[in-house]
Design a protein around this motif. Structure first.
Motif, PDB file in Angstrom:
ATOM      1  N   ALA A 383      13.911  -0.915   4.780  1.00  0.00           N
ATOM      2  CA  ALA A 383      14.177  -2.500   4.870  1.00  0.00           C
ATOM      3  C   ALA A 383      12.771  -3.225   5.331  1.00  0.00           C
ATOM      4  N   VAL A 384      12.095  -2.517   6.302  1.00  0.00           N
ATOM      5  CA  VAL A 384      10.780  -3.017   6.637  1.00  0.00           C
ATOM      6  C   VAL A 384       9.805  -3.022   5.439  1.00  0.00           C
ATOM      7  N   ARG A 385       9.934  -1.838   4.708  1.00  0.00           N
ATOM      8  CA  ARG A 385       8.751  -1.790   3.712  1.00  0.00           C
ATOM      9  C   ARG A 385       9.476  -2.894   2.432  1.00  0.00           C
ATOM     10  N   LYS A 386      10.391  -2.733   2.189  1.00  0.00           N
ATOM     11  CA  LYS A 386      10.876  -3.714   1.138  1.00  0.00           C
ATOM     12  C   LYS A 386      10.597  -5.380   1.407  1.00  0.00           C
ATOM     13  N   LEU A 387      10.855  -5.660   2.758  1.00  0.00           N
ATOM     14  CA  LEU A 387      10.585  -7.109   3.235  1.00  0.00           C
ATOM     15  C   LEU A 387       9.105  -7.519   2.947  1.00  0.00           C
ATOM     16  N   GLY A 425      -1.551 -10.444   2.224  1.00  0.00           N
ATOM     17  CA  GLY A 425      -1.803  -9.486   3.120  1.00  0.00           C
ATOM     18  C   GLY A 425      -0.369  -8.910   3.838  1.00  0.00           C
ATOM     19  N   THR A 426       0.708  -9.440   3.828  1.00  0.00           N
ATOM     20  CA  THR A 426       1.725  -8.941   4.367  1.00  0.00           C
ATOM     21  C   THR A 426       2.126  -7.496   3.895  1.00  0.00           C
ATOM     22  N   SER A 427       1.862  -7.465   2.191  1.00  0.00           N
ATOM     23  CA  SER A 427       1.894  -6.115   1.567  1.00  0.00           C
ATOM     24  C   SER A 427       1.472  -4.781   2.512  1.00  0.00           C
ATOM     25  N   ALA A 428       0.514  -5.453   3.040  1.00  0.00           N
ATOM     26  CA  ALA A 428      -0.422  -4.023   3.946  1.00  0.00           C
ATOM     27  C   ALA A 428       0.608  -3.352   4.568  1.00  0.00           C
ATOM     28  N   ALA A 429       1.586  -3.946   5.043  1.00  0.00           N
ATOM     29  CA  ALA A 429       2.684  -3.302   5.898  1.00  0.00           C
ATOM     30  C   ALA A 429       3.984  -2.644   5.127  1.00  0.00           C
ATOM     31  N   GLY A 430       3.902  -3.064   3.851  1.00  0.00           N
ATOM     32  CA  GLY A 430       4.800  -2.568   3.050  1.00  0.00           C
ATOM     33  C   GLY A 430       4.549  -1.654   2.090  1.00  0.00           C
ATOM     34  N   VAL A 431       4.476  -1.859   0.788  1.00  0.00           N
ATOM     35  CA  VAL A 431       4.203  -0.897  -0.287  1.00  0.00           C
ATOM     36  C   VAL A 431       2.884  -0.080  -0.073  1.00  0.00           C
ATOM     37  N   PHE A 432       1.706  -0.316   0.603  1.00  0.00           N
ATOM     38  CA  PHE A 432       0.569  -0.023   0.737  1.00  0.00           C
ATOM     39  C   PHE A 432       0.392   1.049   1.785  1.00  0.00           C
ATOM     40  N   ILE A 433       1.605   1.277   2.326  1.00  0.00           N
ATOM     41  CA  ILE A 433       1.453   2.467   3.375  1.00  0.00           C
ATOM     42  C   ILE A 433       2.656   3.290   3.322  1.00  0.00           C
ATOM     43  N   ASN A 434       3.532   3.183   2.111  1.00  0.00           N
ATOM     44  CA  ASN A 434       4.698   3.626   1.855  1.00  0.00           C
ATOM     45  C   ASN A 434       4.659   5.063   1.564  1.00  0.00           C
ATOM     46  N   GLN A 435       3.380   5.618   1.318  1.00  0.00           N
ATOM     47  CA  GLN A 435       3.237   7.098   0.769  1.00  0.00           C
ATOM     48  C   GLN A 435       3.513   7.854   2.049  1.00  0.00           C
ATOM     49  N   ILE A 436       3.002   7.491   3.311  1.00  0.00           N
ATOM     50  CA  ILE A 436       3.158   8.203   4.229  1.00  0.00           C
ATOM     51  C   ILE A 436       4.650   8.334   4.735  1.00  0.00           C
ATOM     52  N   ASP A 437       5.398   7.287   4.522  1.00  0.00           N
ATOM     53  CA  ASP A 437       6.946   7.113   4.921  1.00  0.00           C
ATOM     54  C   ASP A 437       7.494   8.463   3.960  1.00  0.00           C
ATOM     55  N   ILE A 438       7.288   8.165   2.982  1.00  0.00           N
ATOM     56  CA  ILE A 438       8.339   9.217   1.880  1.00  0.00           C
ATOM     57  C   ILE A 438       7.874  10.539   2.010  1.00  0.00           C
ATOM     58  N   ALA A 439       6.479  10.878   2.363  1.00  0.00           N
ATOM     59  CA  ALA A 439       5.949  12.147   2.191  1.00  0.00           C
ATOM     60  C   ALA A 439       4.707  12.462   3.186  1.00  0.00           C
ATOM     61  N   PRO A 440       4.864  12.273   4.461  1.00  0.00           N
ATOM     62  CA  PRO A 440       3.846  12.449   5.370  1.00  0.00           C
ATOM     63  C   PRO A 440       2.805  13.645   5.133  1.00  0.00           C
ATOM     64  N   ARG A 441       3.533  14.725   4.864  1.00  0.00           N
ATOM     65  CA  ARG A 441       2.832  15.927   4.663  1.00  0.00           C
ATOM     66  C   ARG A 441       1.652  15.753   3.363  1.00  0.00           C
ATOM     67  N   ILE A 487       2.734 -10.592 -13.184  1.00  0.00           N
ATOM     68  CA  ILE A 487       2.594  -9.112 -13.127  1.00  0.00           C
ATOM     69  C   ILE A 487       2.801  -8.785 -11.801  1.00  0.00           C
ATOM     70  N   SER A 488       2.557  -9.731 -10.899  1.00  0.00           N
ATOM     71  CA  SER A 488       2.946  -9.724  -9.461  1.00  0.00           C
ATOM     72  C   SER A 488       4.251  -9.623  -9.056  1.00  0.00           C
ATOM     73  N   ALA A 489       5.023 -10.857  -9.721  1.00  0.00           N
ATOM     74  CA  ALA A 489       6.318 -10.884  -9.501  1.00  0.00           C
ATOM     75  C   ALA A 489       7.228  -9.636  -9.724  1.00  0.00           C
ATOM     76  N   GLY A 490       6.760  -9.134 -11.075  1.00  0.00           N
ATOM     77  CA  GLY A 490       7.364  -7.877 -11.548  1.00  0.00           C
ATOM     78  C   GLY A 490       7.286  -6.777 -10.645  1.00  0.00           C
ATOM     79  N   GLY A 491       6.205  -6.550  -9.702  1.00  0.00           N
ATOM     80  CA  GLY A 491       6.181  -5.622  -8.850  1.00  0.00           C
ATOM     81  C   GLY A 491       7.126  -5.705  -7.579  1.00  0.00           C
ATOM     82  N   ALA A 492       7.169  -6.925  -7.177  1.00  0.00           N
ATOM     83  CA  ALA A 492       8.163  -7.333  -6.129  1.00  0.00           C
ATOM     84  C   ALA A 492       9.663  -6.858  -6.491  1.00  0.00           C
TER      85      ALA A 492
END
Length: 527
Positions: A383-387, A425-441, A487-492
């Protein structure tokens, strides 16, 4: 209570979180929150002057340098091009589509002034677009190899060499420009080749260094150096161009990168266990809180499960969409400020930088807020990443549409452009760090994959902008902003529907998968 949980709670050196324990309590894996155990604050070492925050600050300045190296050509291009050969905006009647301010003359003559002996070149709009996009051709190549190698060998060497190599090549920019646009294109592509290692290496290092409840703020702090670097480099480039001539920009910025590399290789190690100046308390806190999901991933990676992962593709598509508008403004905003709004060189450089100051501050705040939401157990990781992703992609799109309708109003155009990049800049705490959430290794590899796709807009956006604005009309620039907004709205929308913040099954250690599956079989009520 599970026996493993009991051993953790009764130990005098309690640490948070305990991933093994939580996997047996619920199928959804997430860290313990601070409020769930008494006196947990005593177990967390101070943040100030800690090894993990010192690492984040060094990364911050490293990315400030590399983004300065990336954007300096955007401003320098305004004065590198001979204004008498490349005509300013003309409408069908032969006059400026937007009026030149009465207090100044045509900006093209002002920005073209250079100290004696400084060369200028006759490059048309399409050539400039290709040169501005050249960096990303090289940047594409090393993302995935960089993430894979950093995940296996450690990220220190790859991040450091990436910055150092890019800085050293930047010193050759005036020579390459003198030899011709093909040489400059090749040099910029090589710079991108070196810088392509940096972000995947950063994520691979944070997989070993970032406790889950501090993950958002640590990664956003280090990554915020990119926006800070753009903010500093754009006006500084304008000042240096006016005072010393555009070649000095590349000598100064390149030298700064070489100096940073000295501190990096002296002070940084791949993992907290090998850091010579970390306290025992902090070392144990980091290692135990990350657990078995961190560390090197070995030579093999689950490529097929990655390819079939819907959350991973949601991250890829959303980053591509976000980067289209970001790179459009990063590479072309100074040209818009010059040719449409007729700001002089100093105004152009400062106003082009202003949006990145806002994005820098908002990204730092978003990282802290995201961690607080998780610590207080108010929202799940998903929920945090999506928000933060939805906010960081949809609102900028709205403001870009507003830019298209602002016409020749300098005040409204600058206001909407600044707001667009700032709230992004709020997306920095969203999709741009999502990789380490779904697969830290595999965080380094995944960042390499997502950044490879995310770099495609960096290649295409300046070229498309060059073609859409070939005649330098307001209608052409309006098309640029509307395209980026759509394009940006489509990504959201994509990330909101398909994104996730939970560790994927293919990213778990083998023994963890067995424990999770066996517990689910023992207790079918857990869903």
């Amino acid at each position: 209570m599970d026996v493993r949980c009991s051993s953790v709670f009764t130990d005098s050196k309690w640490v948070t979180p305990c991933f093994d324990c939580l996997k047996t309590l619920c199928e959804e894996e997430k860290p313990l929150l601070k409020g769930e155990v008494e006196d947990v604050d005593d177990s967390v070492p101070p943040q100030c002057c800690s090894a993990r925050y010192n690492l984040a600050i060094l990364m911050f300045f490293g990315f400030a340098v590399v983004y300065g190296l990336r954007v300096n050509l955007s401003v320098a291009m305004v004065v590198m091009v001979n204004g008498t050969q490349v005509q300013p905006i003309l409408n069908s009647s032969g006059g400026h589509e937007c009026p030149v301010p009465s207090h100044g003359s045509d900006n093209s003559s002002q920005t073209g002034d250079q100290p004696d002996g400084i060369p200028q070149y006759s490059w048309d709009s399409q050539t400039q677009g290709l040169l501005l996009g050249a960096f990303f051709f090289g940047y594409l190549v090393t993302q995935i190899p960089g993430g894979y190698l950093a995940g296996h060998f450690g990220g220190t060497i790859f991040l450091g060499v990436g910055v150092l190599g890019t800085a050293a090549l930047t010193l050759l920019t005036p020579l390459a420009a003198k030899l011709g646009p093909y040489w400059l294109f090749s040099l910029r592509a090589l710079e991108g080749f070196g810088e392509g290692f940096t972000f995947p290496a950063m994520m691979a290092m944070w997989a070993c260094w970032s406790p889950p409840l501090e993950r958002s703020r640590l990664i956003t702090l280090s990554g915020a150096g990119a926006n800070f670097g753009a903010f500093v480099a754009l006006p500084l480039t304008g000042f240096i161009c006016h005072s010393l001539g555009w070649p000095a920009v590349f000598y100064i910025c390149g030298g700064a990168g070489c100096l940073w590399a000295v501190f990096w290789f002296t002070l940084v190690t791949d993992q907290p266990g090998t850091h010579p100046r970390i306290s025992k308390r902090e070392r144990e806190y980091i290692i135990n809180s990350i657990g078995k999901e961190g560390g090197a991933h070995g030579w093999s990676v689950p490529l097929l499960p990655m390819f079939l992962s819907v959350p991973l593709w949601a991250t890829i598509v959303s980053q591509m969409c976000s980067n289209w508008s970001y790179y459009t403004l990063l590479t072309s905003l100074p040209t818009y400020m010059d040719t449409i709004l007729h700001f002089d060189l100093h105004q152009n450089a400062f106003l082009s930088a202003l949006p990145y100051l806002g994005a820098w501050g908002v990204s730092l705040v978003s990282g802290v807020v995201a961690d607080r939401l998780l610590e207080k157990n108010l929202m799940s990781v998903t929920a945090v990443r999506k928000l933060f992703t939805f906010t960081g992609l949809l609102l900028p799109a709205v403001f870009l549409v507003a830019v298209g309708y602002s016409g020749c109003s300098r005040v409204w155009a600058v206001t909407f452009l600044t707001l667009s990049t700032t709230v992004g800049g709020t997306s920095a705490a969203g999709v741009f760090i999502n990789q380490i959430d779904i697969a830290p290794r595999y965080a380094g590899v995944l960042l390499g994959i997502t950044n490879t796709f995310g770099t495609i807009p960096g290649v295409l956006a300046p070229i498309v902008t060059g073609y859409l604005t070939n005649d330098q009309t307001m209608a052409g620039w309006r098309s640029v902003f509307f395209l980026a907004a759509g394009i940006s709205a489509g990504g959201a929308l994509v990330f909101t529907l398909f994104g996730s913040g939970e560790v994927q099954k293919w990213a778990q250690a083998e023994e963890d998968q067995i424990q999770t599956e066996s517990h689910t079989e023992r207790d079918p009520l857990i869903t």
